[in-house]
Write a protein that holds these residues in place. Structure first.
Motif, PDB file in Angstrom:
ATOM      1  N   VAL A 163       0.858  -1.186   0.000  1.00 19.90           N
ATOM      2  CA  VAL A 163       0.000   0.000   0.000  1.00 19.90           C
ATOM      3  C   VAL A 163       0.894   1.236   0.000  1.00 19.90           C
ATOM      4  O   VAL A 163       1.885   1.310   0.733  1.00 19.90           O
ATOM      5  N   VAL A 164       0.551   2.220  -0.836  1.00 24.76           N
ATOM      6  CA  VAL A 164       1.302   3.466  -0.917  1.00 24.76           C
ATOM      7  C   VAL A 164       0.491   4.552  -0.215  1.00 24.76           C
ATOM      8  O   VAL A 164      -0.712   4.693  -0.471  1.00 24.76           O
ATOM      9  N   ASN A 165       1.137   5.309   0.678  1.00 20.53           N
ATOM     10  CA  ASN A 165       0.464   6.366   1.426  1.00 20.53           C
ATOM     11  C   ASN A 165       1.075   7.723   1.120  1.00 20.53           C
ATOM     12  O   ASN A 165       2.271   7.831   0.863  1.00 20.53           O
ATOM     13  N   SER A 166       0.236   8.739   1.170  1.00 21.68           N
ATOM     14  CA  SER A 166       0.683  10.125   1.107  1.00 21.68           C
ATOM     15  C   SER A 166       0.107  10.824   2.328  1.00 21.68           C
ATOM     16  O   SER A 166      -1.079  10.678   2.631  1.00 21.68           O
ATOM     17  N   ARG A 167       0.937  11.564   3.059  1.00 18.25           N
ATOM     18  CA  ARG A 167       0.506  12.212   4.293  1.00 18.25           C
ATOM     19  C   ARG A 167       0.769  13.703   4.212  1.00 18.25           C
ATOM     20  O   ARG A 167       1.744  14.142   3.622  1.00 18.25           O
ATOM     21  N   GLY A 168      -0.121  14.489   4.838  1.00 18.29           N
ATOM     22  CA  GLY A 168       0.070  15.932   4.883  1.00 18.29           C
ATOM     23  C   GLY A 168      -1.189  16.631   5.335  1.00 18.29           C
ATOM     24  O   GLY A 168      -2.128  16.002   5.836  1.00 18.29           O
ATOM     25  N   THR A 169      -1.221  17.939   5.164  1.00 22.85           N
ATOM     26  CA  THR A 169      -2.402  18.726   5.503  1.00 22.85           C
ATOM     27  C   THR A 169      -3.034  19.245   4.217  1.00 22.85           C
ATOM     28  O   THR A 169      -2.397  19.272   3.165  1.00 22.85           O
ATOM     29  N   LEU A 170      -4.282  19.642   4.320  1.00 26.00           N
ATOM     30  CA  LEU A 170      -4.974  20.240   3.179  1.00 26.00           C
ATOM     31  C   LEU A 170      -5.224  21.712   3.476  1.00 26.00           C
ATOM     32  O   LEU A 170      -6.242  22.282   3.104  1.00 26.00           O
ATOM     33  N   LEU A 171      -4.284  22.336   4.165  1.00 25.22           N
ATOM     34  CA  LEU A 171      -4.391  23.731   4.594  1.00 25.22           C
ATOM     35  C   LEU A 171      -4.472  24.658   3.382  1.00 25.22           C
ATOM     36  O   LEU A 171      -3.661  24.578   2.458  1.00 25.22           O
ATOM     37  N   ASN A 172      -5.475  25.545   3.390  1.00 29.63           N
ATOM     38  CA  ASN A 172      -5.623  26.583   2.362  1.00 29.63           C
ATOM     39  C   ASN A 172      -5.585  26.029   0.941  1.00 29.63           C
ATOM     40  O   ASN A 172      -4.931  26.578   0.061  1.00 29.63           O
ATOM     41  N   GLY A 173      -6.293  24.932   0.729  1.00 31.82           N
ATOM     42  CA  GLY A 173      -6.374  24.368  -0.617  1.00 31.82           C
ATOM     43  C   GLY A 173      -5.239  23.435  -0.967  1.00 31.82           C
ATOM     44  O   GLY A 173      -5.112  23.035  -2.122  1.00 31.82           O
ATOM     45  N   GLY A 174      -4.420  23.066   0.008  1.00 32.35           N
ATOM     46  CA  GLY A 174      -3.312  22.144  -0.245  1.00 32.35           C
ATOM     47  C   GLY A 174      -3.809  20.780  -0.669  1.00 32.35           C
ATOM     48  O   GLY A 174      -5.006  20.487  -0.610  1.00 32.35           O
ATOM     49  N   GLY A 175      -2.893  19.920  -1.079  1.00 36.52           N
ATOM     50  CA  GLY A 175      -3.316  18.616  -1.555  1.00 36.52           C
ATOM     51  C   GLY A 175      -2.277  17.534  -1.370  1.00 36.52           C
ATOM     52  O   GLY A 175      -1.134  17.801  -1.003  1.00 36.52           O
ATOM     53  N   LEU A 176      -2.719  16.311  -1.617  1.00 36.30           N
ATOM     54  CA  LEU A 176      -1.878  15.122  -1.580  1.00 36.30           C
ATOM     55  C   LEU A 176      -1.937  14.458  -2.944  1.00 36.30           C
ATOM     56  O   LEU A 176      -2.940  14.567  -3.652  1.00 36.30           O
ATOM     57  N   CYS A 177      -0.881  13.733  -3.304  1.00 35.29           N
ATOM     58  CA  CYS A 177      -0.867  13.064  -4.601  1.00 35.29           C
ATOM     59  C   CYS A 177      -0.025  11.791  -4.516  1.00 35.29           C
ATOM     60  O   CYS A 177       1.004  11.766  -3.846  1.00 35.29           O
ATOM     61  N   ILE A 178      -0.500  10.754  -5.189  1.00 36.79           N
ATOM     62  CA  ILE A 178       0.255   9.521  -5.380  1.00 36.79           C
ATOM     63  C   ILE A 178       0.209   9.215  -6.872  1.00 36.79           C
ATOM     64  O   ILE A 178      -0.851   9.278  -7.491  1.00 36.79           O
ATOM     65  N   SER A 179       1.366   8.867  -7.444  1.00 34.43           N
ATOM     66  CA  SER A 179       1.425   8.502  -8.858  1.00 34.43           C
ATOM     67  C   SER A 179       2.444   7.375  -9.002  1.00 34.43           C
ATOM     68  O   SER A 179       3.595   7.531  -8.598  1.00 34.43           O
ATOM     69  N   LYS A 180       2.007   6.255  -9.572  1.00 33.72           N
ATOM     70  CA  LYS A 180       2.887   5.089  -9.633  1.00 33.72           C
ATOM     71  C   LYS A 180       2.497   4.213 -10.815  1.00 33.72           C
ATOM     72  O   LYS A 180       1.328   4.148 -11.196  1.00 33.72           O
ATOM     73  N   ILE A 181       3.487   3.518 -11.377  1.00 30.46           N
ATOM     74  CA  ILE A 181       3.251   2.586 -12.466  1.00 30.46           C
ATOM     75  C   ILE A 181       3.148   1.171 -11.891  1.00 30.46           C
ATOM     76  O   ILE A 181       3.978   0.771 -11.076  1.00 30.46           O
TER      77      ILE A 181
END
Length: 119
Positions: free
Chosen positions: A68-86
């Motif tokens: 399983v691939v995880n992305s962690r962070g905040t979504l402060l002021n329109g922020g975002g998370l992204c995962i991209s993998k083949i």
């Protein structure tokens, strides 16, 4: 132009975005997509408009047979998370994207999933 080019290569492609309410401290599945065998570039993202920084978000991409691939962070002021993998899938696989957070209440999150079948 990209979509026209992809269809010319006879590849599969998918792109979707939706807003979902995610309960506090609950891993919520936002996508579950079945893919046929092949090689795929899979991308998922989460965006939000929180105006405080106390919420930690986790987005998970689960593909059977792979870690399983995880992305962690905040979504402060329109922020975002992204995962991209083949991924190279040898059998039909159910791809799952899930999100959780520690905001203290339910939060509306805009999640997206896209994939391109490379071969």
């Amino acid at each position: 132009e990209i979509n026209m080019g992809l269809s010319g290569l006879n590849t599969a492609y998918y792109n979707d975005s939706k807003t979902q309410s995610i309960p506090d401290r609950t891993m919520t599945q936002v996508y579950n997509v079945q893919l046929q065998p092949g090689t795929y570039l899979i991308t998922c993202d989460a965006r939000g408009g929180l105006n405080d920084a106390d919420a930690g978000f986790i987005m998970s991409l689960a593909v059977p047979g792979f870690a399983v691939v995880n992305s962690r962070g905040t979504l402060l002021n329109g922020g975002g998370l992204c995962i991209s993998k083949i991924y190279e899938l040898s059998t039909v696989a159910a791809i799952a994207v899930s999100i959780s957070h520690t905001h203290g209440s339910s939060v509306d999150v805009t999640a997206g999933l896209s994939y391109i079948k490379l071969r």
